[in-house]
Design an enzyme around this catalytic site. Structure first.
Site, mmCIF file in Angstrom:
data_model
loop_
_atom_site.group_PDB
_atom_site.id
_atom_site.type_symbol
_atom_site.label_atom_id
_atom_site.label_comp_id
_atom_site.label_asym_id
_atom_site.label_seq_id
_atom_site.Cartn_x
_atom_site.Cartn_y
_atom_site.Cartn_z
ATOM 1 N N LEU A 62 0.868 -1.172 0.000
ATOM 2 C CA LEU A 62 0.000 0.000 0.000
ATOM 3 C C LEU A 62 0.908 1.227 0.000
ATOM 4 O O LEU A 62 1.989 1.208 0.584
ATOM 5 C CB LEU A 62 -0.900 0.030 1.238
ATOM 6 C CG LEU A 62 -2.007 -1.023 1.349
ATOM 7 C CD1 LEU A 62 -2.721 -0.898 2.689
ATOM 8 C CD2 LEU A 62 -3.009 -0.900 0.202
ATOM 9 N N ASP A 63 0.458 2.307 -0.641
ATOM 10 C CA ASP A 63 1.207 3.558 -0.587
ATOM 11 C C ASP A 63 1.451 3.949 0.868
ATOM 12 O O ASP A 63 0.634 3.664 1.750
ATOM 13 C CB ASP A 63 0.425 4.688 -1.260
ATOM 14 C CG ASP A 63 0.341 4.543 -2.771
ATOM 15 O OD1 ASP A 63 1.096 3.733 -3.342
ATOM 16 O OD2 ASP A 63 -0.485 5.247 -3.378
ATOM 17 N N MET A 64 2.548 4.655 1.099
ATOM 18 C CA MET A 64 2.860 5.108 2.448
ATOM 19 C C MET A 64 1.695 5.871 3.081
ATOM 20 O O MET A 64 1.384 5.698 4.262
ATOM 21 C CB MET A 64 4.100 6.012 2.423
ATOM 22 C CG MET A 64 4.510 6.540 3.789
ATOM 23 S SD MET A 64 5.863 7.731 3.708
ATOM 24 C CE MET A 64 4.995 9.170 3.042
ATOM 25 N N THR A 66 -1.485 5.659 2.469
ATOM 26 C CA THR A 66 -2.740 4.912 2.527
ATOM 27 C C THR A 66 -2.747 3.993 3.744
ATOM 28 O O THR A 66 -1.735 3.374 4.068
ATOM 29 C CB THR A 66 -2.917 4.067 1.254
ATOM 30 O OG1 THR A 66 -2.849 4.925 0.111
ATOM 31 C CG2 THR A 66 -4.258 3.343 1.249
ATOM 32 N N ARG A 163 -5.627 7.434 -6.820
ATOM 33 C CA ARG A 163 -5.350 8.854 -6.629
ATOM 34 C C ARG A 163 -5.408 9.616 -7.954
ATOM 35 O O ARG A 163 -5.986 10.706 -8.043
ATOM 36 C CB ARG A 163 -3.991 9.011 -5.947
ATOM 37 C CG ARG A 163 -3.962 8.319 -4.590
ATOM 38 C CD ARG A 163 -2.562 8.051 -4.056
ATOM 39 N NE ARG A 163 -1.919 9.266 -3.590
ATOM 40 C CZ ARG A 163 -0.808 9.265 -2.868
ATOM 41 N NH1 ARG A 163 -0.223 8.111 -2.534
ATOM 42 N NH2 ARG A 163 -0.266 10.399 -2.469
#
Length: 216
Positions: A62-64, A66, A163
């Site tokens: 997961l993105d940092m 998120t 996003r």
């Protein structure tokens, strides 16, 4: 983002589900999934999980910015099994996002190809010439003071897909440090949370759904 200082939250590890092959974690926003380049970016969810489960292996990220459900394998067999499920789009992921503006339609699909914005990495962008296919299904959960709360179901799994697709709709995700501007950016965190992950268990193939409560 040049003045970015990595200050990950120090919350205790939240284990959503564990068994002999899998461990599901509720990742907090602001924590890297895997280590970045340099000692100052070594603290990450993978390292924290391996401190408790030394055999844990990475499956996806997961993105940092998120938060939400992420799964780790506890054996090479489970890692291969889950890796194929993600590769073949057999898993089902559901996110909740707060976005800027009142989304007019009740639901829809964004179908826009994405590629890296090289001069501005790690930003991504829509590109019909060189982009890889990307689709996101969305539905309005409710309208709110600063915009709309959406359920997002990615069909593909491109970097920053949700996003960039929300930005392309004209409704950037609130608090997004890369894609939101002005008032939409003025939130304490990215308002994007991986609420639910559904997959087949590597031991026997039964369906397994794990969810994490939305923190915003």
């Amino acid at each position: 983002m040049s003045d970015f200082i990595y200050q990950p939250p120090q919350d205790d590890l939240v284990i959503l589900h564990e068994d002999h092959e899998l461990v599901f974690i509720d990742k907090p926003a602001g924590l890297l999934s895997v280590p970045g380049r340099g000692a100052h970016l070594a603290d990450c969810l993978l390292a924290r999980v391996q401190a408790v489960f030394p055999e844990a292996l990475l499956v996806h990220r997961l993105d940092m910015d998120t938060s939400g459900v992420i799964v780790f394998a506890r054996s090479p067999m489970a890692q291969r099994h889950l890796g194929l499920q993600f590769e073949k789009r057999q898993t089902r992921k559901q996110y909740v996002a707060r976005v800027w503006g009142q989304v007019a339609e009740p639901s829809g699909r964004v179908d826009l190809p994405l590629t890296v914005d090289w001069p501005n990495r790690p930003r991504q962008m829509v590109c019909h010439d060189t982009g890889r296919p990307a689709q996101t299904d969305w539905a309005v959960l409710r309208h709110e003071e600063h915009g709309s709360r959406l359920r997002l179901s990615p069909v593909t799994g491109r970097s920053h897909q949700l996003r960039v697709h929300m930005l392309a709709m004209g409704h950037p995700i609130l608090g997004d440090p890369f894609y939101a501007t002005a008032e939409a950016a003025a939130f304490p965190r990215l308002m994007l949370h991986a609420r639910e992950l559904r997959l087949r268990h590597p031991d026997g193939g039964r369906g397994l759904t794990v969810s994490a409560p939305v923190p915003f």
